[in-house]
Design an enzyme around this catalytic site. Structure first.
Site, mmCIF file in Angstrom:
data_model
loop_
_atom_site.group_PDB
_atom_site.id
_atom_site.type_symbol
_atom_site.label_atom_id
_atom_site.label_comp_id
_atom_site.label_asym_id
_atom_site.label_seq_id
_atom_site.Cartn_x
_atom_site.Cartn_y
_atom_site.Cartn_z
ATOM 1 N N HIS A 89 0.826 -1.205 0.000
ATOM 2 C CA HIS A 89 0.000 0.000 0.000
ATOM 3 C C HIS A 89 0.865 1.261 0.000
ATOM 4 C CE1 HIS A 89 -3.424 2.599 1.332
ATOM 5 N NE2 HIS A 89 -2.452 3.236 1.972
ATOM 6 N N GLU A 90 1.874 1.306 0.855
ATOM 7 C CA GLU A 90 2.717 2.495 0.948
ATOM 8 C C GLU A 90 3.577 2.663 -0.305
ATOM 9 O OE1 GLU A 90 2.201 4.662 3.179
ATOM 10 O OE2 GLU A 90 0.813 3.403 4.303
ATOM 11 N N HIS A 101 1.572 4.335 -3.021
ATOM 12 C CA HIS A 101 1.508 5.800 -2.909
ATOM 13 C C HIS A 101 2.689 6.442 -3.641
ATOM 14 C CE1 HIS A 101 -1.929 6.565 -0.412
ATOM 15 N NE2 HIS A 101 -1.486 5.839 0.607
#
Length: 274
Positions: free
Chosen positions: A145-146, A149
């Site tokens: 997820h990170e 980004h």
């Protein structure tokens, strides 16, 4: 989950470059999850990456001085192994990402947190690992997820948006003679009508890309669901949906479930690799 000090510096940077105009870009390819939204950028990618590299180096130096950086060799090796497998799959979204100067460090802190700055600068906090007792699959969900980004350059998009909006609000407030109170009202209106929904869009994109990265790396994408269940157990509640920069927990888990199923064949293929 980006640091507030980093965002303040990016905002100042973005004000300087915003007058140079915006460009419309598609930072990533769609992947199986189909991320196709175009983005408006007023801040250069090079400026963002340079700012992130400087800030990351300062943060890691401070943690090293405190004795809180990579204290447990086994834990650090575990995090870096998972990160390596995820990074190896980033080319499906953007081929240039494999050549980024990726850095992965573990910070000893009770905070349940992890983040990835522009250009691939990652930090994972021991509070997340230990308080949630995360499995490798769940840790891959967080880091995927990170990383997403960073691949989508959400921080750059957000800085660009804030720069343009900040200039527009200041000019409009001065033209209307609205004063400080009027300007503050327009800032709140902007955040409610545009700013916060865009942040929710960023979170959803990162969720969907994250499960694909995890699946392609051989981690069970359904672990993203159990991860957020654990997050709910340690959290102190969540703000109302219309004021939150994140999707509501129920919406997020439902969407993650849908997309975990969509990328399940990728997970099965990855498991069959030697």
């Amino acid at each position: 989950m980006i640091l507030q000090t980093f965002h303040r510096k990016l905002f100042l940077l973005s004000l300087v470059v915003a007058l140079g105009g915006c460009e419309t870009v598609q930072t990533t390819q769609g992947g199986v999850v189909g991320i196709q939204r175009e983005q408006r950028m007023a801040v250069s990618s090079a400026a963002m990456n340079q700012s992130a590299q400087t800030q990351y180096a300062e943060l890691m130096a401070a943690e090293r001085q405190k004795g809180t950086l990579n204290r447990q060799a086994t834990q650090t090796a575990r995090v870096r192994t998972i990160a390596d497998r995820l990074v190896a799959q980033t080319s499906v979204f953007r081929p240039d990402a494999r050549s980024w100067k990726w850095e992965v460090n573990v910070i000893s802190s009770p905070e349940v947190n992890a983040w990835c700055m522009p250009g691939g600068k990652i930090a994972v906090y021991t509070g997340l690992i230990e308080k949630l007792q995360v499995t490798d699959d769940e840790l891959a969900a967080v880091m995927g997820h990170e990383i997403a980004h960073a691949l989508r350059e959400h921080a750059r998009e957000r800085a660009s948006e804030q720069a343009v909006a900040g200039l527009g609000i200041s000019v409009l407030s001065a033209a209307l003679g609205a004063g400080d109170l009027g300007q503050k009202g327009m800032e709140y209106a902007y955040m409610g009508l545009l700013g916060l929904p865009n942040s929710r869009a960023h979170e959803t994109e990162a969720d969907r890309m994250g499960v694909e990265l995890a699946a392609r790396a051989g981690y069970n994408p359904e672990a993203a669901i159990s991860l957020w269940q654990k997050m709910g157990q340690v959290g102190a509640g969540e703000p109302p949906k219309f004021l939150s920069t994140h999707p509501s927990r129920s919406d997020r888990m439902r969407d993650l479930g849908d997309y975990a199923q969509r990328v399940a064949p990728l997970y099965q293929q990855a498991r069959q690799r030697p």
